[in-house]
Design a protein around this motif. Structure first.
Motif, PDB file in Angstrom:
ATOM      1  N   LEU A  92       0.873  -1.179   0.000  1.00 45.87           N
ATOM      2  CA  LEU A  92       0.000   0.000   0.000  1.00 45.87           C
ATOM      3  C   LEU A  92       0.905   1.222   0.000  1.00 45.87           C
ATOM      4  N   LEU A  93       0.709   2.068  -0.988  1.00 50.50           N
ATOM      5  CA  LEU A  93       1.633   3.186  -1.182  1.00 50.50           C
ATOM      6  C   LEU A  93       0.968   4.524  -0.947  1.00 50.50           C
ATOM      7  N   LEU A  94       1.488   5.242   0.009  1.00 53.50           N
ATOM      8  CA  LEU A  94       1.047   6.613   0.239  1.00 53.50           C
ATOM      9  C   LEU A  94       2.124   7.514  -0.349  1.00 53.50           C
ATOM     10  N   THR A  95       1.741   8.415  -1.242  1.00 49.88           N
ATOM     11  CA  THR A  95       2.775   9.246  -1.880  1.00 49.88           C
ATOM     12  C   THR A  95       2.459  10.726  -1.730  1.00 49.88           C
ATOM     13  N   SER A  96       3.496  11.533  -1.842  1.00 49.53           N
ATOM     14  CA  SER A  96       3.292  12.976  -1.874  1.00 49.53           C
ATOM     15  C   SER A  96       2.720  13.350  -3.232  1.00 49.53           C
ATOM     16  N   THR A  97       2.416  14.638  -3.417  1.00 48.56           N
ATOM     17  CA  THR A  97       1.765  15.041  -4.674  1.00 48.56           C
ATOM     18  C   THR A  97       2.724  14.913  -5.864  1.00 48.56           C
ATOM     19  N   THR A  98       3.999  14.767  -5.600  1.00 48.11           N
ATOM     20  CA  THR A  98       4.961  14.648  -6.697  1.00 48.11           C
ATOM     21  C   THR A  98       4.919  13.241  -7.277  1.00 48.11           C
ATOM     22  N   PRO A  99       4.551  13.100  -8.554  1.00 49.09           N
ATOM     23  CA  PRO A  99       4.525  11.750  -9.130  1.00 49.09           C
ATOM     24  C   PRO A  99       5.947  11.208  -9.290  1.00 49.09           C
ATOM     25  N   GLY A 100       6.067   9.948  -9.619  1.00 50.59           N
ATOM     26  CA  GLY A 100       7.391   9.354  -9.791  1.00 50.59           C
ATOM     27  C   GLY A 100       7.298   7.857 -10.015  1.00 50.59           C
ATOM     28  N   LEU A 101       6.202   7.276  -9.526  1.00 55.95           N
ATOM     29  CA  LEU A 101       6.038   5.836  -9.685  1.00 55.95           C
ATOM     30  C   LEU A 101       5.662   5.522 -11.133  1.00 55.95           C
ATOM     31  N   GLU A 102       6.333   4.532 -11.708  1.00 56.62           N
ATOM     32  CA  GLU A 102       6.017   4.106 -13.077  1.00 56.62           C
ATOM     33  C   GLU A 102       5.750   2.608 -13.079  1.00 56.62           C
ATOM     34  N   ILE A 103       4.691   2.229 -13.796  1.00 58.90           N
ATOM     35  CA  ILE A 103       4.232   0.841 -13.832  1.00 58.90           C
ATOM     36  C   ILE A 103       4.505   0.266 -15.218  1.00 58.90           C
ATOM     37  N   LEU A 104       5.054  -0.937 -15.245  1.00 66.22           N
ATOM     38  CA  LEU A 104       5.311  -1.580 -16.546  1.00 66.22           C
ATOM     39  C   LEU A 104       4.025  -2.211 -17.072  1.00 66.22           C
ATOM     40  N   LYS A 105       3.590  -1.743 -18.245  1.00 65.17           N
ATOM     41  CA  LYS A 105       2.354  -2.279 -18.825  1.00 65.17           C
ATOM     42  C   LYS A 105       2.675  -3.581 -19.575  1.00 65.17           C
ATOM     43  N   PRO A 106       1.645  -4.417 -19.795  1.00 65.87           N
ATOM     44  CA  PRO A 106       1.900  -5.654 -20.554  1.00 65.87           C
ATOM     45  C   PRO A 106       2.523  -5.374 -21.919  1.00 65.87           C
ATOM     46  N   SER A 107       2.267  -4.169 -22.477  1.00 65.98           N
ATOM     47  CA  SER A 107       2.848  -3.823 -23.787  1.00 65.98           C
ATOM     48  C   SER A 107       4.343  -3.573 -23.702  1.00 65.98           C
ATOM     49  N   GLY A 108       4.872  -3.475 -22.481  1.00 65.36           N
ATOM     50  CA  GLY A 108       6.304  -3.204 -22.329  1.00 65.36           C
ATOM     51  C   GLY A 108       6.598  -1.728 -22.141  1.00 65.36           C
ATOM     52  N   GLN A 109       5.539  -0.885 -22.194  1.00 65.05           N
ATOM     53  CA  GLN A 109       5.758   0.549 -21.984  1.00 65.05           C
ATOM     54  C   GLN A 109       5.545   0.905 -20.516  1.00 65.05           C
ATOM     55  N   TRP A 110       6.204   1.997 -20.123  1.00 66.70           N
ATOM     56  CA  TRP A 110       6.046   2.457 -18.733  1.00 66.70           C
ATOM     57  C   TRP A 110       4.904   3.446 -18.636  1.00 66.70           C
ATOM     58  N   HIS A 111       4.062   3.245 -17.637  1.00 63.51           N
ATOM     59  CA  HIS A 111       2.948   4.155 -17.399  1.00 63.51           C
ATOM     60  C   HIS A 111       3.250   4.965 -16.147  1.00 63.51           C
ATOM     61  N   ILE A 112       3.193   6.293 -16.257  1.00 67.08           N
ATOM     62  CA  ILE A 112       3.451   7.143 -15.097  1.00 67.08           C
ATOM     63  C   ILE A 112       2.186   7.211 -14.253  1.00 67.08           C
ATOM     64  N   ALA A 113       2.266   6.708 -13.027  1.00 65.99           N
ATOM     65  CA  ALA A 113       1.080   6.703 -12.157  1.00 65.99           C
ATOM     66  C   ALA A 113       0.841   8.122 -11.652  1.00 65.99           C
ATOM     67  N   SER A 114      -0.334   8.666 -11.973  1.00 69.12           N
ATOM     68  CA  SER A 114      -0.582  10.034 -11.526  1.00 69.12           C
ATOM     69  C   SER A 114      -1.008  10.025 -10.064  1.00 69.12           C
ATOM     70  N   HIS A 115      -0.801  11.158  -9.423  1.00 69.20           N
ATOM     71  CA  HIS A 115      -1.164  11.257  -8.006  1.00 69.20           C
ATOM     72  C   HIS A 115      -2.658  11.517  -7.876  1.00 69.20           C
ATOM     73  N   LEU A 116      -3.358  10.708  -7.111  1.00 65.69           N
ATOM     74  CA  LEU A 116      -4.773  10.938  -6.840  1.00 65.69           C
ATOM     75  C   LEU A 116      -4.891  11.350  -5.376  1.00 65.69           C
ATOM     76  N   PRO A 117      -5.462  12.530  -5.126  1.00 65.49           N
ATOM     77  CA  PRO A 117      -5.537  12.980  -3.737  1.00 65.49           C
ATOM     78  C   PRO A 117      -6.289  11.980  -2.860  1.00 65.49           C
ATOM     79  N   ASP A 118      -5.889  11.860  -1.638  1.00 63.35           N
ATOM     80  CA  ASP A 118      -6.537  10.991  -0.644  1.00 63.35           C
ATOM     81  C   ASP A 118      -6.647   9.537  -1.108  1.00 63.35           C
ATOM     82  N   SER A 119      -5.690   9.078  -1.855  1.00 65.28           N
ATOM     83  CA  SER A 119      -5.749   7.701  -2.357  1.00 65.28           C
ATOM     84  C   SER A 119      -4.466   6.961  -2.022  1.00 65.28           C
ATOM     85  N   LEU A 120      -4.596   5.661  -1.972  1.00 72.04           N
ATOM     86  CA  LEU A 120      -3.417   4.806  -1.831  1.00 72.04           C
ATOM     87  C   LEU A 120      -3.286   3.989  -3.109  1.00 72.04           C
TER      88      LEU A 120
END
Ligand SMILES: O=C(O)CCC(=O)C(=O)O
Ligand SMILES: [Fe+2]
Length: 195
Positions: A92-120
């Protein structure tokens, strides 16, 4: 080791309170995982009485030279945390408003996870993948701070009780497929320390 109270007033209490809350949430989430696997809601409860749960307090400084916002390849020096999957049940990841986490998609591309307020952010990890015979896939991710701001995050890694857990024949179809197609899944069960 904690900073002295007078140096950082309230810090220890805040972290302790967050830890207790997120532990509760993780146990609840495990019940949802059980339901999603067509298991009784309390199926995993005995495995989470004294679970492994580690919170890390992470700081990613801003890069020396601003990086592009897209997910184009970057050199090692720019990567805060290299590509990996976590090895517990889920994170479970709590992050600041600064994005940075990137998720590898099945296509092999990286998806930048956007920050959603009050979300984990919930990342499935290797142990749950193994347990569900590959029905749940662990998330390959990395961290690159492309902003000019510092980035903070508090991942909470949740695992089962430290005990020998029999391999469950959950998800029978996935089980057979996992055995037939991907014997290397079994190797995961033997990896106790990584990264
Ligand atoms: O900082 C983040 O967003 C992710 C941290 C992470 O992936 C880890 O510590 O394993
Ligand atoms: Fe991670």
């Amino acid at each position: 080791m904690w900073p002295e109270e007078e140096d950082l007033p309230g810090f220890y209490e805040a972290v302790k309170e967050y830890y207790a809350e997120v532990l509760d949430l993780a146990r609840h989430l495990f019940r949802l995982f059980a339901l999603s696997l067509n298991l009784p809601e309390d199926y995993f409860d005995p495995m989470t009485t004294h679970p492994g749960g580690i919170a890390r307090l992470l700081y990613y400084p801003p890069p020396k030279h601003p990086l592009s916002g897209d997910s184009s390849p970057t050199v090692d020096a720019q990567i805060g945390l290299g590509a990996h999957s976590d090895y517990e049940c889920f994170t479970l990841l709590l992050t600041s408003t600064t994005p940075g986490l990137e998720i590898l998609k099945p296509s092999g591309q990286w998806h930048i996870a956007s920050h959603l307020p009050d979300s984990l952010i919930v990342n499935v990890a290797d142990f749950l993948m193994r347990w569900s015979n590959g029905l749940y896939k662990s998330t390959v991710h990395r961290v690159i701070n492309r902003s000019n701001e510092p980035r903070y995050s508090v991942p909470f890694f949740f695992s089962s009780r430290s005990t020998t857990i029999p391999l469950l024949k959950l998800c029978q179809r996935a089980y057979r497929k996992a055995r037939r197609v991907n014997g290397s899944l079994y190797a995961l069960a033997n990896i106790s320390l990584r990264g």
